[in-house]
Design a protein around this motif. Sequence first.
Motif, PDB file in Angstrom:
ATOM      1  N   THR A 198       2.251   0.229  10.850  1.00  0.00           N
ATOM      2  CA  THR A 198       2.325  -1.402  10.979  1.00  0.00           C
ATOM      3  C   THR A 198       1.287  -1.958  10.048  1.00  0.00           C
ATOM      4  OG1 THR A 198       2.598  -1.011  13.359  1.00  0.00           O
ATOM      5  CG2 THR A 198       1.756  -3.110  12.795  1.00  0.00           C
ATOM      6  N   VAL A 199       0.058  -1.470  10.024  1.00  0.00           N
ATOM      7  CA  VAL A 199      -1.083  -1.743   9.138  1.00  0.00           C
ATOM      8  C   VAL A 199      -0.593  -1.915   7.595  1.00  0.00           C
ATOM      9  CG1 VAL A 199      -3.245  -1.528   8.297  1.00  0.00           C
ATOM     10  CG2 VAL A 199      -2.973  -1.258  10.588  1.00  0.00           C
ATOM     11  N   GLY A 200       0.183  -1.012   7.207  1.00  0.00           N
ATOM     12  CA  GLY A 200       0.631  -0.823   5.864  1.00  0.00           C
ATOM     13  C   GLY A 200       1.719  -1.918   5.726  1.00  0.00           C
ATOM     14  N   PRO A 237       0.610  -1.242   0.060  1.00  0.00           N
ATOM     15  CA  PRO A 237       0.126   0.112   0.184  1.00  0.00           C
ATOM     16  C   PRO A 237       0.759   1.173   0.037  1.00  0.00           C
ATOM     17  CG  PRO A 237       0.227  -0.901   2.053  1.00  0.00           C
ATOM     18  CD  PRO A 237       0.867  -1.699   1.397  1.00  0.00           C
ATOM     19  N   GLN A 238       0.200   2.377  -0.345  1.00  0.00           N
ATOM     20  CA  GLN A 238       0.820   3.676  -0.173  1.00  0.00           C
ATOM     21  C   GLN A 238       1.131   3.923   1.176  1.00  0.00           C
ATOM     22  OE1 GLN A 238      -2.153   5.922  -2.118  1.00  0.00           O
ATOM     23  NE2 GLN A 238      -1.183   6.086  -4.105  1.00  0.00           N
ATOM     24  N   GLY A 239       2.109   4.849   1.650  1.00  0.00           N
ATOM     25  CA  GLY A 239       2.614   4.924   2.767  1.00  0.00           C
ATOM     26  C   GLY A 239       3.687   3.918   3.372  1.00  0.00           C
ATOM     27  N   THR A 240       4.376   3.212   2.383  1.00  0.00           N
ATOM     28  CA  THR A 240       5.204   2.364   2.838  1.00  0.00           C
ATOM     29  C   THR A 240       6.409   2.546   2.038  1.00  0.00           C
ATOM     30  OG1 THR A 240       4.530   0.567   1.558  1.00  0.00           O
ATOM     31  CG2 THR A 240       3.589   0.568   3.817  1.00  0.00           C
ATOM     32  N   GLY A 241       7.570   2.156   2.459  1.00  0.00           N
ATOM     33  CA  GLY A 241       9.080   2.266   1.771  1.00  0.00           C
ATOM     34  C   GLY A 241       9.846   1.957   2.616  1.00  0.00           C
ATOM     35  N   GLY A 242      11.257   2.227   2.260  1.00  0.00           N
ATOM     36  CA  GLY A 242      12.335   2.114   3.101  1.00  0.00           C
ATOM     37  C   GLY A 242      13.496   2.374   2.618  1.00  0.00           C
TER      38      GLY A 242
END
Length: 390
Positions: free
Chosen positions: A261-263, A215-220
């Motif tokens: 956490t959900v993402g 989902p959007q709102g995730t990366g690293g």
Amino acid sequence: MSFYISGGILIIYLDHAATSWPKPPAVNQAMQLAMEESAANPGRGSHVMAVKASRVIFECRMQLAKLFNVNNANDLAFTHNTTVALNMAIKGILQEGDHVVATMVEHNSVRRPLEYLKRTLGITVDYVKVNGKGELNLRDVEKALRQSTRLLVCTHSSNLLGSILPIAEMGRLAHEHGALFLVDAAQSAGILDIDIERMNVDMMAFPGHKGLLGPQGTGGLYIGPHVDLEPLIHGGTGSQSEEKEQPSVRPDRYEAGTPNTVGLAGLTVGVKKVIELTPKWIYSHEWSLTQRMMEGLMAIPQLTLLGPDQGQPRTGIVSFVHDKYDSSEIAFRLDREYGIAVRAGFHCTPLAHYAIHTEKSGAVRVSVGLSTTEAEVDELARAIKQICSS
């Protein structure tokens, strides 16, 4: 395959370079389950839900480490997107007087932090030229490297042209000249094989919402064990809370505040899907679709394709311009008259447009993904042919 979205609107989605869609159903299910059972703060408590949340975060880190061949999963710091990760890397490593080498196909997520540091810290930056296809000559990279070069940064694949840069060789050159190597994997993570060790990568920014199917709102950001970045954000980590300084332990040092956490529960499932299918298979699927698309578009008079020639390596991006029709008009009509979602404009990469002389017109960008079918590609070519002959 076409999809119905909210309101019963039929859409053919060809904007995967921005965000992949639809997500695998299991991604949605994992996020719903996490919201119901583990949507507490990981690392901030010992109660059951907090422990479950910590396990969700741990599992995501481990799957990403497996995909990218990262020895220590704690060298992966989660961020909200690739932009934040690139800012963390660039602003966390550079100091006054440093020299940076980048390329003419960089996204604004690289260029703007560099230009900001030019103005505020006095760093110097050289942007290595690319040819009209977005391809790089390694000799030009080597010529740009200096004794004062602290960082070589490049996109793995152009988000406008789909061209693929030789990052393993670029990493080798950076290390031979005593510089660190930062990769922007916004268009390659989950689509191209990435081996951190083999490709000489010191840092790598990646999104969760594109090729990794999350989902959007995730990366690293991968941060090599030998690299010590100044944290971009300071605050609560749940560890060493009695100390006034940001903790030194990873990944806490770079993950202040409550994580998504959900993402990340959804991202874990997306990464597992990529590992199951393999980036090699996904790349082959997308490449075949782009070749079919190029064949259809090349038959349209006054339409010019951008990026590598047909038959050459590229990610799932095909951009084009038309002599008569404005790029924004074509994209608008594709959406309103044919239900086809693409993107037009400058795609946050003005340097690339200058490199290929489309800085005044912009371009229409079509990008395929895991869910794209041959029928959708054929429908796109048919629709553009009709628009450009009207």
